[in-house]
Design a protein around this motif. Structure first.
Motif, short mmCIF file in Angstrom:
data_model
loop_
_atom_site.label_atom_id
_atom_site.label_comp_id
_atom_site.label_asym_id
_atom_site.label_seq_id
_atom_site.Cartn_x
_atom_site.Cartn_y
_atom_site.Cartn_z
N GLY A 60 22.30 21.68 -2.72
CA GLY A 60 22.33 23.36 -2.71
C GLY A 60 21.48 23.42 -4.92
N PRO A 61 22.56 24.72 -5.09
CA PRO A 61 22.94 24.68 -6.86
C PRO A 61 22.67 23.28 -7.68
CG PRO A 61 24.92 25.62 -6.27
CD PRO A 61 23.87 24.71 -4.91
N VAL A 62 22.11 24.17 -8.75
CA VAL A 62 22.33 23.06 -9.99
C VAL A 62 21.44 23.37 -11.25
CG1 VAL A 62 21.33 20.98 -10.97
CG2 VAL A 62 20.67 20.86 -8.71
N LEU A 63 22.99 23.30 -12.40
CA LEU A 63 22.67 24.53 -13.11
C LEU A 63 22.06 23.64 -14.60
CD1 LEU A 63 25.81 26.41 -13.48
CD2 LEU A 63 23.23 27.87 -12.84
N TYR A 64 20.95 23.88 -15.67
CA TYR A 64 20.54 23.60 -16.56
C TYR A 64 20.03 23.84 -17.95
CZ TYR A 64 20.30 18.43 -14.14
OH TYR A 64 20.83 17.60 -13.50
N LYS A 65 20.44 23.79 -18.89
CA LYS A 65 20.06 24.89 -20.03
C LYS A 65 18.86 25.01 -20.45
CE LYS A 65 22.20 26.08 -23.85
NZ LYS A 65 22.11 27.81 -23.72
N ALA A 66 18.14 23.54 -20.10
CA ALA A 66 16.57 24.13 -20.00
C ALA A 66 16.15 22.61 -19.14
CB ALA A 66 16.29 23.53 -21.60
N VAL A 67 14.66 23.26 -18.63
CA VAL A 67 14.09 22.38 -17.94
C VAL A 67 13.88 20.95 -18.31
CG1 VAL A 67 11.56 21.30 -16.35
CG2 VAL A 67 12.79 23.98 -16.47
N GLU A 68 14.00 20.91 -19.47
CA GLU A 68 13.68 18.94 -20.27
C GLU A 68 15.11 18.85 -20.10
OE1 GLU A 68 10.81 22.65 -21.49
OE2 GLU A 68 13.46 22.29 -21.41
N PHE A 93 29.97 29.61 -2.22
CA PHE A 93 30.41 27.23 -1.59
C PHE A 93 29.50 27.98 -0.56
CE2 PHE A 93 31.63 24.29 0.34
CZ PHE A 93 31.41 23.19 0.64
N LYS A 94 28.88 27.11 -0.10
CA LYS A 94 27.76 27.07 1.05
C LYS A 94 28.28 25.66 1.90
CE LYS A 94 23.85 28.74 2.07
NZ LYS A 94 22.47 29.69 2.40
N CYS A 95 27.85 25.46 2.84
CA CYS A 95 28.50 24.46 3.85
C CYS A 95 26.89 23.63 4.08
CB CYS A 95 29.24 24.16 4.96
SG CYS A 95 30.89 24.29 5.03
N GLU A 96 26.07 24.06 4.34
CA GLU A 96 24.73 24.52 3.91
C GLU A 96 23.60 24.91 3.19
OE1 GLU A 96 21.45 22.87 5.66
OE2 GLU A 96 22.86 22.15 6.12
N TYR A 97 22.68 24.28 2.52
CA TYR A 97 21.67 24.75 2.07
C TYR A 97 20.45 24.96 2.17
CZ TYR A 97 25.73 25.64 -1.19
OH TYR A 97 27.06 25.09 -1.94
N PHE A 125 19.82 33.17 -2.21
CA PHE A 125 20.94 32.47 -1.42
C PHE A 125 20.94 31.58 -0.59
CE2 PHE A 125 24.27 33.43 2.22
CZ PHE A 125 25.05 33.09 0.80
N GLU A 126 20.03 31.70 0.29
CA GLU A 126 20.08 29.96 1.37
C GLU A 126 19.68 28.40 0.78
OE1 GLU A 126 17.82 31.99 4.96
OE2 GLU A 126 16.02 30.74 2.96
N GLU A 127 19.23 28.50 -0.35
CA GLU A 127 19.02 27.59 -1.23
C GLU A 127 20.17 26.72 -2.41
OE1 GLU A 127 15.05 27.01 -2.74
OE2 GLU A 127 13.73 27.69 -0.65
#
Length: 154
Positions: free
Chosen positions: A116-124, A107-111, A68-70
Motif C-alpha cells: 500500500g501507500p507510503v508518504l515521504y517528503k523526500a526520497v532521502e 483505504f483498500k483491503c488489497e493493494y 489506484f491498485e498500488e
C-alpha cells in the motif's frame, strides 16, 4: 532532446521528452499534500508506483489504474514527462513517466503486489534498507530531482 544514463546492470537507458505510443509500462511520480506518494512493493521495497500497460489501455489510463491498485489513490492533474527506455538486448522496455497530483485516497483491503501507500517528503527520508533499488536508478533519480527543483516539468 535525449538524455542517456546507465542502470545498475550497466544497460543503456535513455530519457526522451516526446510522447510515443510505443510505451509498454508507466511510472508515476505522485504528489499529495506536499509529499511524494510511494508504494511499498512486497519484494523491492518503497518505490514510485507504476507497472505494465494492459492491452487496449492508454498510458494515461494505466497511470490511473496502477496508482489506484498500488496505493488506493485517485489521480487529479497529471502531466506527461517523458519516455524512459531501458535498452535491454533481450527485450527493451519503454516506460512513460508522469507527474501526478493525488486527488483523493481510499483505504483498500488489497493493494496487489504492494503493501500500500507510503508518504515521504523526500526520497532521502526513506530508510536505506526499505528503499527499492529503482530509486537509485540514475534516470529515475534525475526525474525525482527535477520534480523537487521545479515542482513540475515544463
Amino acid at each position: 532532446m535525449m538524455l542517456e544514463f546507465k542502470d545498475q546492470s550497466g544497460r543503456k537507458v535513455t530519457l526522451e521528452f516526446e510522447y510515443t505510443n510505443d510505451m509498454d509500462h508507466i511510472l508515476a511520480i505522485c504528489m499529495m499534500e506536499g509529499k511524494y506518494l510511494f508504494t511499498d512493493h512486497k519484494v523491492r521495497g518503497i518505490e514510485f508506483p507504476g507497472g505494465k500497460i494492459e492491452s487496449g489501455e492508454s498510458a494515461e489510463e494505466a497511470v490511473h489504474r496502477e496508482v489506484f491498485e498500488e496505493t488506493g489513490a485517485s489521480i487529479g492533474n497529471m502531466q506527461f514527462i517523458g519516455v524512459y527506455t531501458v535498452h535491454d538486448e533481450v527485450r527493451p522496455f519503454v516506460k512513460g513517466v508522469y507527474l501526478a497530483e493525488v486527488a483523493d485516497m481510499f483505504f483498500k483491503c488489497e493493494y496487489m503486489e504492494t503493501y500500500g501507500p507510503v508518504l515521504y517528503k523526500a526520497v532521502e527520508d526513506i530508510p536505506e534498507e526499505r528503499r527499492s533499488f529503482l530509486l537509485d536508478d540514475p534516470c529515475i533519480d534525475y526525474l525525482y530531482q527535477k520534480s523537487r527543483n521545479e515542482g513540475q516539468f515544463k
